[in-house]
Design a protein around this motif. Structure first.
Motif, PDB file in Angstrom:
ATOM      1  N   VAL A   1     -30.408  18.789  -7.680  1.00 34.21           N
ATOM      2  CA  VAL A   1     -29.136  19.408  -8.391  1.00 34.21           C
ATOM      3  C   VAL A   1     -28.797  18.143  -9.442  1.00 34.21           C
ATOM      4  N   ARG A   2     -29.834  18.626 -10.736  1.00 32.32           N
ATOM      5  CA  ARG A   2     -29.833  18.006 -12.235  1.00 32.32           C
ATOM      6  C   ARG A   2     -29.716  19.046 -12.939  1.00 32.32           C
ATOM      7  N   GLY A   3     -30.160  20.183 -12.408  1.00 31.28           N
ATOM      8  CA  GLY A   3     -29.556  20.993 -13.731  1.00 31.28           C
ATOM      9  C   GLY A   3     -28.574  21.471 -13.148  1.00 31.28           C
ATOM     10  N   ARG A   4     -27.951  21.859 -11.759  1.00 31.74           N
ATOM     11  CA  ARG A   4     -26.597  21.895 -12.046  1.00 31.74           C
ATOM     12  C   ARG A   4     -25.532  21.026 -12.835  1.00 31.74           C
ATOM     13  N   ALA A   5     -26.065  19.680 -12.429  1.00 31.17           N
ATOM     14  CA  ALA A   5     -25.060  18.586 -12.491  1.00 31.17           C
ATOM     15  C   ALA A   5     -25.056  18.415 -14.012  1.00 31.17           C
ATOM     16  N   ALA A   6     -26.081  18.570 -15.038  1.00 29.39           N
ATOM     17  CA  ALA A   6     -25.765  18.515 -16.541  1.00 29.39           C
ATOM     18  C   ALA A   6     -25.099  20.007 -17.100  1.00 29.39           C
ATOM     19  N   GLN A   7     -25.109  20.829 -15.759  1.00 29.48           N
ATOM     20  CA  GLN A   7     -24.981  22.160 -16.583  1.00 29.48           C
ATOM     21  C   GLN A   7     -22.806  22.108 -16.973  1.00 29.48           C
ATOM     22  N   THR A   8     -22.508  21.590 -16.101  1.00 32.22           N
ATOM     23  CA  THR A   8     -21.412  20.768 -15.490  1.00 32.22           C
ATOM     24  C   THR A   8     -20.558  19.882 -15.858  1.00 32.22           C
ATOM     25  N   CYS A   9     -21.794  19.035 -15.837  1.00 30.58           N
ATOM     26  CA  CYS A   9     -21.426  17.731 -16.403  1.00 30.58           C
ATOM     27  C   CYS A   9     -21.145  17.234 -18.065  1.00 30.58           C
TER      28      CYS A   9
ATOM     29  N   PRO B   1     -20.013  19.077 -21.183  1.00 31.97           N
ATOM     30  CA  PRO B   1     -19.037  18.736 -21.495  1.00 31.97           C
ATOM     31  C   PRO B   1     -18.271  18.280 -21.260  1.00 31.97           C
ATOM     32  N   HIS B   2     -17.929  17.921 -20.081  1.00 33.01           N
ATOM     33  CA  HIS B   2     -16.683  16.925 -19.559  1.00 33.01           C
ATOM     34  C   HIS B   2     -17.161  15.603 -20.484  1.00 33.01           C
TER      35      HIS B   2
ATOM     36  N   LEU C   1     -18.855  14.791 -23.386  1.00 30.49           N
ATOM     37  CA  LEU C   1     -19.036  15.058 -24.675  1.00 30.49           C
ATOM     38  C   LEU C   1     -16.936  15.414 -25.197  1.00 30.49           C
ATOM     39  N   VAL C   2     -17.011  15.927 -24.310  1.00 31.08           N
ATOM     40  CA  VAL C   2     -15.227  15.849 -24.537  1.00 31.08           C
ATOM     41  C   VAL C   2     -14.357  14.483 -23.869  1.00 31.08           C
ATOM     42  N   LEU C   3     -14.957  13.974 -23.053  1.00 33.55           N
ATOM     43  CA  LEU C   3     -14.188  12.757 -23.312  1.00 33.55           C
ATOM     44  C   LEU C   3     -14.835  11.671 -24.507  1.00 33.55           C
ATOM     45  N   ILE C   4     -15.919  11.745 -24.922  1.00 35.90           N
ATOM     46  CA  ILE C   4     -16.567  10.512 -26.151  1.00 35.90           C
ATOM     47  C   ILE C   4     -15.883  10.325 -27.363  1.00 35.90           C
ATOM     48  N   ASN C   5     -15.294  12.075 -27.511  1.00 31.32           N
ATOM     49  CA  ASN C   5     -15.033  12.769 -28.303  1.00 31.32           C
ATOM     50  C   ASN C   5     -13.295  12.748 -28.647  1.00 31.32           C
ATOM     51  N   PHE C   6     -12.991  12.510 -27.222  1.00 33.26           N
ATOM     52  CA  PHE C   6     -11.382  11.846 -27.568  1.00 33.26           C
ATOM     53  C   PHE C   6     -11.285  10.116 -27.384  1.00 33.26           C
ATOM     54  N   SER C   7     -12.297   9.608 -26.778  1.00 34.93           N
ATOM     55  CA  SER C   7     -12.356   8.718 -26.851  1.00 34.93           C
ATOM     56  C   SER C   7     -11.896   7.509 -27.635  1.00 34.93           C
ATOM     57  N   CYS C   8     -13.045   7.861 -28.648  1.00 30.37           N
ATOM     58  CA  CYS C   8     -13.334   7.345 -29.787  1.00 30.37           C
ATOM     59  C   CYS C   8     -12.008   8.014 -31.205  1.00 30.37           C
ATOM     60  N   LEU C   9     -11.549   8.774 -30.986  1.00 28.37           N
ATOM     61  CA  LEU C   9     -10.036   9.586 -31.869  1.00 28.37           C
ATOM     62  C   LEU C   9      -9.086   8.388 -31.702  1.00 28.37           C
TER      63      LEU C   9
ATOM     64  N   PRO D   1     -11.951  24.433 -26.755  1.00 30.58           N
ATOM     65  CA  PRO D   1     -13.059  25.514 -26.857  1.00 30.58           C
ATOM     66  C   PRO D   1     -14.323  25.662 -27.152  1.00 30.58           C
ATOM     67  N   ILE D   2     -14.722  24.839 -27.565  1.00 27.22           N
ATOM     68  CA  ILE D   2     -15.705  25.047 -28.371  1.00 27.22           C
ATOM     69  C   ILE D   2     -16.997  24.486 -27.111  1.00 27.22           C
ATOM     70  N   ILE D   3     -16.702  23.741 -26.042  1.00 26.22           N
ATOM     71  CA  ILE D   3     -17.915  22.791 -25.794  1.00 26.22           C
ATOM     72  C   ILE D   3     -17.575  23.464 -24.278  1.00 26.22           C
ATOM     73  N   TYR D   4     -17.162  24.007 -24.343  1.00 26.12           N
ATOM     74  CA  TYR D   4     -16.682  24.827 -22.722  1.00 26.12           C
ATOM     75  C   TYR D   4     -16.360  26.540 -22.372  1.00 26.12           C
ATOM     76  N   GLY D   5     -16.620  26.472 -24.375  1.00 27.33           N
ATOM     77  CA  GLY D   5     -17.178  28.181 -24.193  1.00 27.33           C
ATOM     78  C   GLY D   5     -18.578  28.562 -24.922  1.00 27.33           C
ATOM     79  N   LEU D   6     -18.942  26.718 -25.005  1.00 29.56           N
ATOM     80  CA  LEU D   6     -20.544  27.751 -24.955  1.00 29.56           C
ATOM     81  C   LEU D   6     -21.352  26.502 -23.912  1.00 29.56           C
ATOM     82  N   LYS D   7     -20.950  26.066 -23.226  1.00 33.96           N
ATOM     83  CA  LYS D   7     -21.775  24.905 -22.222  1.00 33.96           C
ATOM     84  C   LYS D   7     -21.615  25.246 -21.201  1.00 33.96           C
ATOM     85  N   MET D   8     -20.318  25.978 -20.500  1.00 39.18           N
ATOM     86  CA  MET D   8     -20.338  26.162 -19.279  1.00 39.18           C
ATOM     87  C   MET D   8     -20.373  27.788 -19.128  1.00 39.18           C
ATOM     88  N   ARG D   9     -21.167  28.002 -18.079  1.00 36.40           N
ATOM     89  CA  ARG D   9     -22.319  29.426 -18.139  1.00 36.40           C
ATOM     90  C   ARG D   9     -21.260  30.778 -17.926  1.00 36.40           C
TER      91      ARG D   9
END
Length: 305
Positions: A227-235, A237-238, A240-248, A283-291
């Motif tokens: 499940v490592r690959g699946r976890a990395a692929q789906t988690c 992006p979330h 990255l969005v959380l870190i970005n939004f929390s800092c702002l 949209p950039i993160i989810y568009g590029l990172k979500m297969r």
């Protein structure tokens, strides 16, 4: 001085040489606004059209992107009008309404990210029970709660601010955010306590919950290589969005409380980062990172070309 009978408008004092660069500001921000609308709605439409994306995870992503569009629409039209106006002003009731929309939709982002973290936790840690737990009814309850609960909490804070008398009519900023508190003649203890409660329930607790769930996912991923690959692929992006939004969000919340006498250009740049980065980042993160989303985007662009 009672603003309702004497002064009805608040002046935005955070613009830097707006009379000199008004058209440059307008063109840049209008372009950004169009990019935000088009990029977010493109992914939302892809999720709505394709049946293989009609899963809770992608539904929550669509809700988060719609939230970004609504938040930008609450800010950008007024901002664009101010760039072309001789005076950058807003009525106090309209300012409070913008403040309400800004924090309601911002808080909804944290709730949606929490729901997305829970969805990933169930999917990875309890895959056999996932269809039973994440049923359509429960998904709808999560979505409605993510918008209604923050709205109720933020409306309470807005009503407390509406009852306060203001003595200053110049806002050190370009929009009505937490700096509105600096307009009040006296800061009440009740308002400060209520604001702290709202901050904890809408930001701190969701972030702690997200970190806990991803911590559990990390433990399961470490134990089960499958499940490592699946976890990395789906988690990823979330997170990255959380870190970005929390800092702002941290910058926006701490700014009026620290009362730092920072240069106007620094305040303007930081505020523009809040308005630009998050709505474009998602949209950039989810568009590029979500297969799956990326594959549909690639097919869409190939057809257009």
């Amino acid at each position: 001085m009672d603003y309702r009978s004497n002064v009805t408008y608040i002046t935005f004092g955070g613009h830097v040489e707006v009379h000199k660069y008004r058209y440059l500001y307008f063109v840049v921000m209008f372009t950004v606004y169009i990019l935000i609308i088009s990029s977010n709605l493109t992914i939302v439409c892809i999720i709505m059209i394709h049946k293989n994306l009609h899963e809770p995870m992608y539904i929550f992503i669509a809700a988060l992107l719609i939230n970004s569009v609504l938040l930008s629409t609450a800010i950008y039209p007024k901002l664009l009008i101010d760039f072309l106006s001789e005076k950058q002003i807003i009525s106090y009731p309209a300012c409070l309404f913008q403040w309400f929309l800004y924090y309601w939709l911002g808080s909804s982002d944290f709730f949606l990210l929490s729901v997305m973290a829970y969805d990933r936790y169930v999917s990875i840690c309890n895959p056999l029970q996932y269809p039973t737990i994440m049923q359509e009814k429960k998904v709808n309850i999560f979505l409605i709660s993510a918008w209604i609960l923050p709205a109720c909490q933020t409306s309470g804070a807005m009503l407390l601010s509406a009852k306060k008398e203001i003595c200053t009519f110049n806002l050190k900023g370009i929009l009505c955010n937490s700096t509105v508190q600096t307009l009040h003649c006296v800061r009440s203890r009740i308002q400060n306590i209520y604001g702290l409660i709202v901050l904890v329930t809408t930001v701190v607790l969701p972030v702690l919950f997200i970190l806990f769930t991803y911590g559990r996912i990390l433990v399961v991923s470490y134990r089960c290589r499958g499940v490592r690959g699946r976890a990395a692929q789906t988690c990823l992006p979330h997170l990255l969005v959380l870190i970005n939004f929390s800092c702002l969000t941290a910058y926006d919340v701490l700014l009026p409380r620290l009362e730092l006498d920072s240069p106007e250009i620094v305040r303007l740049i930081m505020t523009l980062q809040v308005l630009i980065y998050h709505p474009l980042f998602n949209p950039i993160i989810y568009g590029l990172k979500m297969r799956r989303i990326y594959d549909h985007l690639k097919k869409l662009f190939c057809r257009m070309v």
